[in-house]
Design a protein around this motif. Structure first.
Motif, PDB file in Angstrom:
ATOM      1  N   VAL A   1      35.235  37.737  49.178  1.00 54.13           N
ATOM      2  CA  VAL A   1      36.151  36.637  48.904  1.00 54.13           C
ATOM      3  C   VAL A   1      37.543  36.951  49.447  1.00 54.13           C
ATOM      4  CG1 VAL A   1      34.838  35.896  46.879  1.00 54.13           C
ATOM      5  CG2 VAL A   1      36.790  37.434  46.581  1.00 54.13           C
ATOM      6  N   SER A   2      38.278  35.904  49.711  1.00 50.04           N
ATOM      7  CA  SER A   2      39.615  36.003  50.285  1.00 50.04           C
ATOM      8  C   SER A   2      40.635  36.438  49.231  1.00 50.04           C
ATOM      9  CB  SER A   2      40.004  34.655  50.889  1.00 50.04           C
ATOM     10  OG  SER A   2      40.064  33.670  49.874  1.00 50.04           O
ATOM     11  N   PRO A   3      41.861  36.769  49.665  1.00 52.29           N
ATOM     12  CA  PRO A   3      42.873  37.286  48.739  1.00 52.29           C
ATOM     13  C   PRO A   3      43.193  36.383  47.551  1.00 52.29           C
ATOM     14  CG  PRO A   3      43.575  37.664  50.996  1.00 52.29           C
ATOM     15  CD  PRO A   3      42.332  36.817  51.059  1.00 52.29           C
ATOM     16  N   ALA A   4      43.172  35.075  47.731  1.00 44.53           N
ATOM     17  CA  ALA A   4      43.577  34.157  46.655  1.00 44.53           C
ATOM     18  C   ALA A   4      42.409  33.550  45.886  1.00 44.53           C
ATOM     19  CB  ALA A   4      44.444  33.037  47.232  1.00 44.53           C
ATOM     20  N   PHE A   5      41.182  33.875  46.269  1.00 37.94           N
ATOM     21  CA  PHE A   5      40.001  33.292  45.638  1.00 37.94           C
ATOM     22  C   PHE A   5      39.915  33.745  44.182  1.00 37.94           C
ATOM     23  CE2 PHE A   5      35.589  32.824  44.479  1.00 37.94           C
ATOM     24  CZ  PHE A   5      35.166  31.697  45.159  1.00 37.94           C
ATOM     25  N   ALA A   6      39.758  32.782  43.273  1.00 39.56           N
ATOM     26  CA  ALA A   6      39.650  33.056  41.830  1.00 39.56           C
ATOM     27  C   ALA A   6      40.831  33.878  41.335  1.00 39.56           C
ATOM     28  CB  ALA A   6      38.329  33.731  41.495  1.00 39.56           C
ATOM     29  N   GLY A   7      41.980  33.639  41.939  1.00 41.30           N
ATOM     30  CA  GLY A   7      43.222  34.295  41.532  1.00 41.30           C
ATOM     31  C   GLY A   7      44.320  33.258  41.577  1.00 41.30           C
TER      32      GLY A   7
ATOM     33  N   LEU B   1      30.133  41.727  44.651  1.00 38.00           N
ATOM     34  CA  LEU B   1      31.372  41.018  44.991  1.00 38.00           C
ATOM     35  C   LEU B   1      32.443  41.977  45.477  1.00 38.00           C
ATOM     36  CD1 LEU B   1      31.574  38.636  41.907  1.00 38.00           C
ATOM     37  CD2 LEU B   1      30.963  38.014  44.230  1.00 38.00           C
ATOM     38  N   VAL B   2      33.119  41.567  46.553  1.00 35.32           N
ATOM     39  CA  VAL B   2      34.208  42.346  47.132  1.00 35.32           C
ATOM     40  C   VAL B   2      35.358  41.393  47.429  1.00 35.32           C
ATOM     41  CG1 VAL B   2      34.913  43.653  49.194  1.00 35.32           C
ATOM     42  CG2 VAL B   2      32.688  44.104  48.135  1.00 35.32           C
ATOM     43  N   ARG B   3      36.579  41.824  47.097  1.00 34.21           N
ATOM     44  CA  ARG B   3      37.765  41.051  47.501  1.00 34.21           C
ATOM     45  C   ARG B   3      38.397  41.759  48.698  1.00 34.21           C
ATOM     46  NH1 ARG B   3      40.789  37.270  45.243  1.00 34.21           N
ATOM     47  NH2 ARG B   3      40.347  37.768  43.065  1.00 34.21           N
ATOM     48  N   VAL B   4      38.553  41.004  49.775  1.00 38.17           N
ATOM     49  CA  VAL B   4      39.258  41.511  50.955  1.00 38.17           C
ATOM     50  C   VAL B   4      40.705  41.069  50.804  1.00 38.17           C
ATOM     51  CG1 VAL B   4      39.413  41.434  53.473  1.00 38.17           C
ATOM     52  CG2 VAL B   4      37.164  41.422  52.352  1.00 38.17           C
ATOM     53  N   ARG B   5      41.619  42.027  50.774  1.00 39.41           N
ATOM     54  CA  ARG B   5      43.002  41.714  50.420  1.00 39.41           C
ATOM     55  C   ARG B   5      43.963  41.652  51.597  1.00 39.41           C
ATOM     56  NH1 ARG B   5      43.830  45.926  45.568  1.00 39.41           N
ATOM     57  NH2 ARG B   5      43.492  47.322  47.301  1.00 39.41           N
ATOM     58  N   ASP B   6      43.571  42.221  52.759  1.00 42.30           N
ATOM     59  CA  ASP B   6      44.551  42.345  53.838  1.00 42.30           C
ATOM     60  C   ASP B   6      44.433  41.308  54.950  1.00 42.30           C
ATOM     61  OD1 ASP B   6      42.242  43.289  54.987  1.00 42.30           O
ATOM     62  OD2 ASP B   6      43.147  45.107  55.809  1.00 42.30           O
ATOM     63  N   THR B   7      43.618  40.276  54.746  1.00 40.31           N
ATOM     64  CA  THR B   7      43.504  39.203  55.727  1.00 40.31           C
ATOM     65  C   THR B   7      43.008  37.930  55.045  1.00 40.31           C
ATOM     66  OG1 THR B   7      42.550  38.509  57.853  1.00 40.31           O
ATOM     67  CG2 THR B   7      41.135  39.812  56.417  1.00 40.31           C
ATOM     68  N   ALA B   8      43.338  36.805  55.650  1.00 39.14           N
ATOM     69  CA  ALA B   8      42.808  35.517  55.202  1.00 39.14           C
ATOM     70  C   ALA B   8      42.017  34.869  56.334  1.00 39.14           C
ATOM     71  CB  ALA B   8      43.945  34.609  54.737  1.00 39.14           C
ATOM     72  N   ASP B   9      41.573  35.682  57.276  1.00 40.58           N
ATOM     73  CA  ASP B   9      40.757  35.229  58.402  1.00 40.58           C
ATOM     74  C   ASP B   9      39.291  35.304  57.983  1.00 40.58           C
ATOM     75  OD1 ASP B   9      38.951  36.064  60.753  1.00 40.58           O
ATOM     76  OD2 ASP B   9      40.701  35.232  61.780  1.00 40.58           O
TER      77      ASP B   9
ATOM     78  N   GLY C   1      47.672  46.280  54.503  1.00 36.35           N
ATOM     79  CA  GLY C   1      47.398  47.700  54.371  1.00 36.35           C
ATOM     80  C   GLY C   1      46.552  48.079  53.167  1.00 36.35           C
ATOM     81  N   ARG C   2      46.156  47.121  52.356  1.00 37.86           N
ATOM     82  CA  ARG C   2      45.326  47.415  51.187  1.00 37.86           C
ATOM     83  C   ARG C   2      43.869  47.160  51.528  1.00 37.86           C
ATOM     84  NH1 ARG C   2      47.367  46.073  45.802  1.00 37.86           N
ATOM     85  NH2 ARG C   2      45.781  47.592  45.264  1.00 37.86           N
ATOM     86  N   GLY C   3      43.038  48.102  51.234  1.00 36.45           N
ATOM     87  CA  GLY C   3      41.623  47.991  51.546  1.00 36.45           C
ATOM     88  C   GLY C   3      40.886  47.060  50.600  1.00 36.45           C
ATOM     89  N   PRO C   4      39.658  46.729  50.939  1.00 38.10           N
ATOM     90  CA  PRO C   4      38.861  45.855  50.076  1.00 38.10           C
ATOM     91  C   PRO C   4      38.517  46.552  48.763  1.00 38.10           C
ATOM     92  CG  PRO C   4      37.544  46.649  51.924  1.00 38.10           C
ATOM     93  CD  PRO C   4      38.939  47.128  52.144  1.00 38.10           C
ATOM     94  N   VAL C   5      38.390  45.756  47.719  1.00 37.12           N
ATOM     95  CA  VAL C   5      38.048  46.292  46.403  1.00 37.12           C
ATOM     96  C   VAL C   5      36.785  45.626  45.878  1.00 37.12           C
ATOM     97  CG1 VAL C   5      40.391  46.962  45.736  1.00 37.12           C
ATOM     98  CG2 VAL C   5      39.597  44.656  45.256  1.00 37.12           C
ATOM     99  N   GLU C   6      36.005  46.414  45.176  1.00 38.45           N
ATOM    100  CA  GLU C   6      34.839  45.846  44.499  1.00 38.45           C
ATOM    101  C   GLU C   6      35.346  45.154  43.243  1.00 38.45           C
ATOM    102  OE1 GLU C   6      30.326  46.979  43.218  1.00 38.45           O
ATOM    103  OE2 GLU C   6      31.446  48.230  44.612  1.00 38.45           O
ATOM    104  N   VAL C   7      34.800  43.971  42.982  1.00 42.91           N
ATOM    105  CA  VAL C   7      35.224  43.210  41.814  1.00 42.91           C
ATOM    106  C   VAL C   7      34.007  42.757  41.021  1.00 42.91           C
ATOM    107  CG1 VAL C   7      37.426  42.418  42.790  1.00 42.91           C
ATOM    108  CG2 VAL C   7      35.364  41.058  43.151  1.00 42.91           C
ATOM    109  N   GLU C   8      34.263  42.452  39.768  1.00 39.65           N
ATOM    110  CA  GLU C   8      33.238  41.931  38.882  1.00 39.65           C
ATOM    111  C   GLU C   8      33.683  40.548  38.427  1.00 39.65           C
ATOM    112  OE1 GLU C   8      31.033  43.439  34.862  1.00 39.65           O
ATOM    113  OE2 GLU C   8      33.173  43.842  35.041  1.00 39.65           O
ATOM    114  N   ALA C   9      32.771  39.589  38.488  1.00 36.66           N
ATOM    115  CA  ALA C   9      33.080  38.237  38.034  1.00 36.66           C
ATOM    116  C   ALA C   9      32.993  38.188  36.518  1.00 36.66           C
ATOM    117  CB  ALA C   9      32.107  37.240  38.651  1.00 36.66           C
ATOM    118  N   VAL C  10      34.069  37.722  35.888  1.00 32.73           N
ATOM    119  CA  VAL C  10      34.098  37.546  34.443  1.00 32.73           C
ATOM    120  C   VAL C  10      34.185  36.046  34.185  1.00 32.73           C
ATOM    121  CG1 VAL C  10      35.328  38.063  32.306  1.00 32.73           C
ATOM    122  CG2 VAL C  10      35.269  39.766  34.166  1.00 32.73           C
TER     123      VAL C  10
END
Length: 194
Positions: A31-37, A68-76, A178-187
């Motif tokens: 998911v993109s940086p702003a998804f579910a945020g 689920l992974v959030r990619v934080r350093d791009t919106a492409d 510069g921030r790498g992707p993070v694993e996330v959990e859907a709550v």
């Protein structure tokens, strides 16, 4: 007397840096940086909770796991989907932007190539997201599914272009360079819509 219908919301809890999966039976949903945020719905008001529920259900119905992974350093979208595919144990991912634009990608393809692209986000509804999840899982199993049937509306672009541009700008403001992707959990939570 009307009764309030429950509405589902989702938040993404960070679990730590995303690493390459080892399970050959997984699909990464990137998911993109702003998804579910910053955003909670697609361009046509499909809640992100429903998008994730349908993608995950489509994947799981094929006997494949979703991560689920959030990619934080791009919106492409191509970059998000490609990063997800490289992190996926199966090499398959579904990349998705906040507005709903979606892509199924494979790690061995060039970044701007993909297995399936769904560029007209105003035409994507929960049923289509479920089919996208199902197809991604079938690719992960080494199958060659029929492409997800999509509608085409020549007026969607002019009708939604201004809103899409604004959403894209807001998405870019959420990038964390510069921030790498993070694993996330859907709550998931139920809220009272009325």
């Amino acid at each position: 007397m009307t009764t309030a219908t429950p509405d589902r919301t989702v938040s993404l809890r960070e679990l730590g840096p995303a690493t390459r999966g080892t399970r050959p039976d997984e699909v990464v949903i990137a998911v993109s940086p702003a998804f579910a945020g910053h955003f909670s719905k697609t361009i046509v008001e499909v809640p992100h909770a429903e998008v994730l529920r349908q993608l995950m259900a489509g994947i799981e119905e094929q006997g494949v796991g979703a991560r689920l992974v959030r990619v934080r350093d791009t919106a492409d979208l191509a970059a998000i989907a490609h990063i997800g595919a490289k992190l996926s144990g199966s090499g398959i991912s579904v990349g998705i932007l906040s507005r709903g634009t979606t892509m199924i990608h494979q790690k061995d393809l060039a970044r701007l190539s993909n297995l399936e692209l769904f560029p007209q986000s105003p035409l994507l509804d929960p049923a289509v997201f479920r089919m996208i999840g199902s197809n991604a899982a079938q690719y992960a199993k080494g199958e060659s599914p029929q492409p997800v049937p999509t509608r085409n509306d020549q007026m969607a672009r002019p009708r939604w272009q201004a809103k899409a541009a604004l959403l894209h700008l807001k998405e870019f403001e959420c990038i964390e360079a510069g921030r790498g992707p993070v694993e996330v959990e859907a709550v998931f939570e139920l809220t009272d819509a009325g």
